[in-house]
Design an enzyme around this catalytic site. Structure first.
Site, PDB file in Angstrom:
ATOM      1  CD  GLU A  84      -2.762   1.381   2.418  1.00 20.88           C
ATOM      2  OE1 GLU A  84      -3.618   2.270   2.414  1.00 20.88           O
ATOM      3  OE2 GLU A  84      -2.582   0.618   3.377  1.00 20.88           O
ATOM      4  CE  LYS A 105      -6.646   0.277   1.703  1.00 20.90           C
ATOM      5  NZ  LYS A 105      -7.233  -0.126   2.983  1.00 20.90           N
TER       6      LYS A 105
END
Length: 297
Positions: free
Chosen positions: A176, A213
């Protein structure tokens, strides 16, 4: 179970719920839920209250595998129980939802326009416990604030270096590297980020799988190439401070991208709501995020 979970995350219809606020963000999460800082005096009491909040969400009727594929947990939540079962086991066995674990320790100071992750000194022990608890994958967050090539490269290098350790432990890492939605050169950062991620993906072996993400891109379908990459199980989007309505609208423009929202999921929930009010409010949020994840413009 891992094989079944992999199939569910890779091909299922739905989104991933992020229930992983921790440390410094916990008071903010509780305040958003209507629990103010004068209602607890110790850290232990604070974490008891946040577990009550998460338990209420997870046990709600709308929180099930019909529309939710997975849920990301904070370490303390993983070690606590819901109705006599460890949280991950409750999610998997009672709800049919795949459990993930946040493993990062927060953000380092800003340097080269980015915030890398602080060192994760107990990663091996945490991954061992995650395996014992039936966790499928992990999540770790960095933040990109400027289109600084050196900084973005450092962020992605760190993410994949730790990601490889997570893969070696038998889990699937969610990489992420968030791009700040308020960045003045967000689109430029996203272009650099895509190229850096692709370099690392291309170096992975056939059995090395990751998830990504990412902030919802400025230009629709910017991450299509990453979504289609053979080493990527799924690409999910964070809401990043957008309202749920705005995040959903932006998400709908991106084919193959599904939500992994936190604040946008729980923003309208309140400790003082009756169970009926709470469950109705959560259902409305779940339905709208699911719709944005599966029905594209």
């Amino acid at each position: 179970m891992q094989k079944q979970h992999l199939e569910q995350i890779k091909n299922g219809k739905g989104f991933i719920a992020a229930l992983d606020q921790s440390g410094g963000s916990t008071p903010k999460a509780l305040a958003g839920y209507g629990v103010t800082e004068d209602q607890y005096s110790t850290e232990a009491e604070m974490f008891d209250l946040v577990h009550e909040m998460r338990t209420r969400i997870i046990t709600a009727p709308a929180f099930d595998s019909e529309k939710i594929l997975g849920a990301i947990l904070f370490e303390q939540t993983m070690d606590r129980e819901i109705e006599g079962k460890y949280t991950a086991a409750y999610l998997a066995e009672e709800k049919g939802i795949v459990p993930f674990l946040k493993v990062d320790k927060g953000l380092a100071d800003l340097s080269n326009g980015v915030q890398k992750m602080k060192p994760i000194h107990d990663l091996d022990e945490t991954l061992e416990r995650a395996n014992q608890r039936g966790i499928f994958g992990t999540k770790m967050r960095s933040v990109i604030k400027e289109a600084n090539e050196a900084g973005i490269k450092e962020v992605v290098d760190q993410q994949f270096e730790i990601g490889k350790k997570i893969i070696n432990a038998g889990l699937v890492p969610i990489i992420e590297p968030e791009v700040d939605i308020n960045s003045s050169d967000k689109a430029q950062s996203e272009e650099i980020l895509k190229q850096e991620i692709k370099k690392h993906l291309d170096q992975l072996n056939e059995n090395e799988l990751v998830m990504l993400k990412l902030s919802i891109p400025t230009n629709a379908n910017h991450y299509k190439e990453l979504i289609e990459h053979p080493q990527v199980v799924r690409v999910v989007a964070l809401s990043g401070g957008y309202s749920r309505e705005e995040a959903n609208e932006k998400l709908k423009d991106n084919e193959g991208l599904i939500a992994s929202f936190s604040r946008a999921l729980s923003a309208d929930l309140n400790v003082n709501q009756t169970d009926e009010e709470f469950n109705t409010t959560l259902k409305e949020a779940v339905d709208s995020i699911y719709d944005a994840s599966v029905n594209k413009n």
